[in-house]
Enzyme design. Structure first.
Site, PDB file in Angstrom:
ATOM      1  N   LYS A  52      33.896  24.702  24.491  1.00 25.38           N
ATOM      2  CA  LYS A  52      34.861  24.603  25.594  1.00 25.38           C
ATOM      3  C   LYS A  52      36.151  23.949  25.101  1.00 25.38           C
ATOM      4  O   LYS A  52      37.253  24.373  25.464  1.00 25.38           O
ATOM      5  CB  LYS A  52      34.253  23.807  26.760  1.00 25.38           C
ATOM      6  CG  LYS A  52      33.256  24.648  27.545  1.00 25.38           C
ATOM      7  CD  LYS A  52      32.328  23.866  28.442  1.00 25.38           C
ATOM      8  CE  LYS A  52      31.263  24.797  28.999  1.00 25.38           C
ATOM      9  NZ  LYS A  52      30.156  24.119  29.654  1.00 25.38           N
ATOM     10  N   GLN A  96      28.797  18.714  32.374  1.00 26.22           N
ATOM     11  CA  GLN A  96      27.814  19.586  31.726  1.00 26.22           C
ATOM     12  C   GLN A  96      26.395  19.270  32.241  1.00 26.22           C
ATOM     13  O   GLN A  96      25.983  18.116  32.289  1.00 26.22           O
ATOM     14  CB  GLN A  96      27.891  19.375  30.201  1.00 26.22           C
ATOM     15  CG  GLN A  96      27.017  20.298  29.382  1.00 26.22           C
ATOM     16  CD  GLN A  96      27.459  21.760  29.441  1.00 26.22           C
ATOM     17  OE1 GLN A  96      28.630  22.065  29.558  1.00 26.22           O
ATOM     18  NE2 GLN A  96      26.495  22.664  29.370  1.00 26.22           N
ATOM     19  N   ASP A 119      33.480  25.004  37.891  1.00 26.79           N
ATOM     20  CA  ASP A 119      32.159  25.628  37.752  1.00 26.79           C
ATOM     21  C   ASP A 119      31.774  26.394  39.033  1.00 26.79           C
ATOM     22  O   ASP A 119      30.826  27.165  39.022  1.00 26.79           O
ATOM     23  CB  ASP A 119      31.080  24.543  37.565  1.00 26.79           C
ATOM     24  CG  ASP A 119      30.731  24.295  36.109  1.00 26.79           C
ATOM     25  OD1 ASP A 119      30.701  25.257  35.338  1.00 26.79           O
ATOM     26  OD2 ASP A 119      30.474  23.124  35.767  1.00 26.79           O
TER      27      ASP A 119
END
Ligand code: GUN
Length: 284
Positions: A52, A96, A119
């Site tokens: 990322k 995460q 997300d």
């Protein structure tokens, strides 16, 4: 033999588009910013987070990484999320998953500002996906849709089978296929006649998390097979949820692992962060 859909090439094209748009925003004095938070030292999570960061550099984003101890408390993590919510340099926040057992991931997701939830895990954004009025698309299902579009694969009226019902992939995947007028079946570990259900599918998305789970005898000749899995085979080699060598002979299109859906997830995260930066600045 199936045509292999090249996720690396499609993701590179998406990132190139994001990079161009980022240059335009920068000329207006706006730099999209992404904060990535990782708790503990899970090696798979570490790899994702590193990728990322690299993608942010490539497209020209500002990025911050927070690598917290595995012993971090829920309160400490939520305090960080709240600080990032207020930080104008940060347009997107990604925590995460999975998180260590002392932290309730639902509480952490609920603390993220929905406008920065790149997300699309926050219940507000999940609800928006349900009613088809979304700002952010969940990254992995959105990446699958992009791969299907890259080959002009028509979804309307097609029988689509999603294997797996996770909040991250299976459920939102089904919604996106439904929005494109697919006839969608969600299957899972309790589904009784999975083989028959899969044999009726024009499009199968395997997101079950079991190595080589989808066998050739479960796939109709000419079906499109998308593999969301990131598993290890008996020799410890990276593989997907699809028995690629055998299914490739029957499918019309198939995605490989690695190099299929994986790179798309990150490309869509970049796209969502760009969208968040535009929203924050009132830009279309
Ligand atoms: N862990 C595995 N996939 C994902 C993802 O798409 N987002 C986050 N935040 N964590 C993950």
């Amino acid at each position: 033999m199936a045509k292999i859909i090249d996720g690396k090439a499609v993701s590179a094209a998406v990132k190139e588009q994001v990079k161009k748009e980022t240059e335009r925003l920068k000329s207006m004095g706006i730099t999209p910013g992404l904060a990535v938070v990782i708790v503990g030292d899970d090696p798979a999570s570490r790899t994702y987070v590193n990728n990322k960061k690299k993608a942010c550099e490539l497209v020209g984003f500002y990025s911050e990484e927070y690598a917290l101890e595995g012993t971090t408390t829920q309160e400490e993590l939520i305090a960080l999320v709240k600080r990032l919510n207020r930080d104008d340099k940060i347009n997107g926040i990604l925590v995460q998953l999975p998180l260590p057992p002392q932290i309730d991931d639902k509480a952490v997701i609920a603390a993220i500002d929905p406008q920065k939830d790149v997300d699309a895990f926050h219940s507000e954004n999940v609800g928006r996906i349900m009613i088809g009025e979304y700002k952010f698309l969940p990254c992995t299902p959105a990446g699958v849709m992009e791969l299907l579009a890259s080959e002009n694969i028509d979804i309307e009226g097609k029988s689509c089978v999603v294997i797996g019902r996770s909040n991250i992939v299976g459920k939102p995947m089904a919604m996106l296929l439904l929005h494109k007028n697919g006839t969608v079946t969600i299957t899972h570990s309790r589904t009784k006649n999975l083989k028959e259900v899969c044999l009726g599918a024009d499009i199968i998305v395997a997101a079950v998390g079991i190595a080589k789970f989808l066998k050739a005898d479960m796939v109709k000749q000419g079906a499109v097979v998308i593999d969301v899995g990131m598993d290890r085979d008996e020799n410890g080699k990276l593989c997907g949820d699809v028995d690629f060598e055998q299914v490739e002979k029957k499918a019309s299109y198939i995605t490989p692992v690695p190099g299929g859906v994986g790179p798309m997830t990150i490309a869509m995260l970049m796209k969502n962060t760009l969208t968040a930066a535009k929203l924050a600045n009132g830009i279309e």
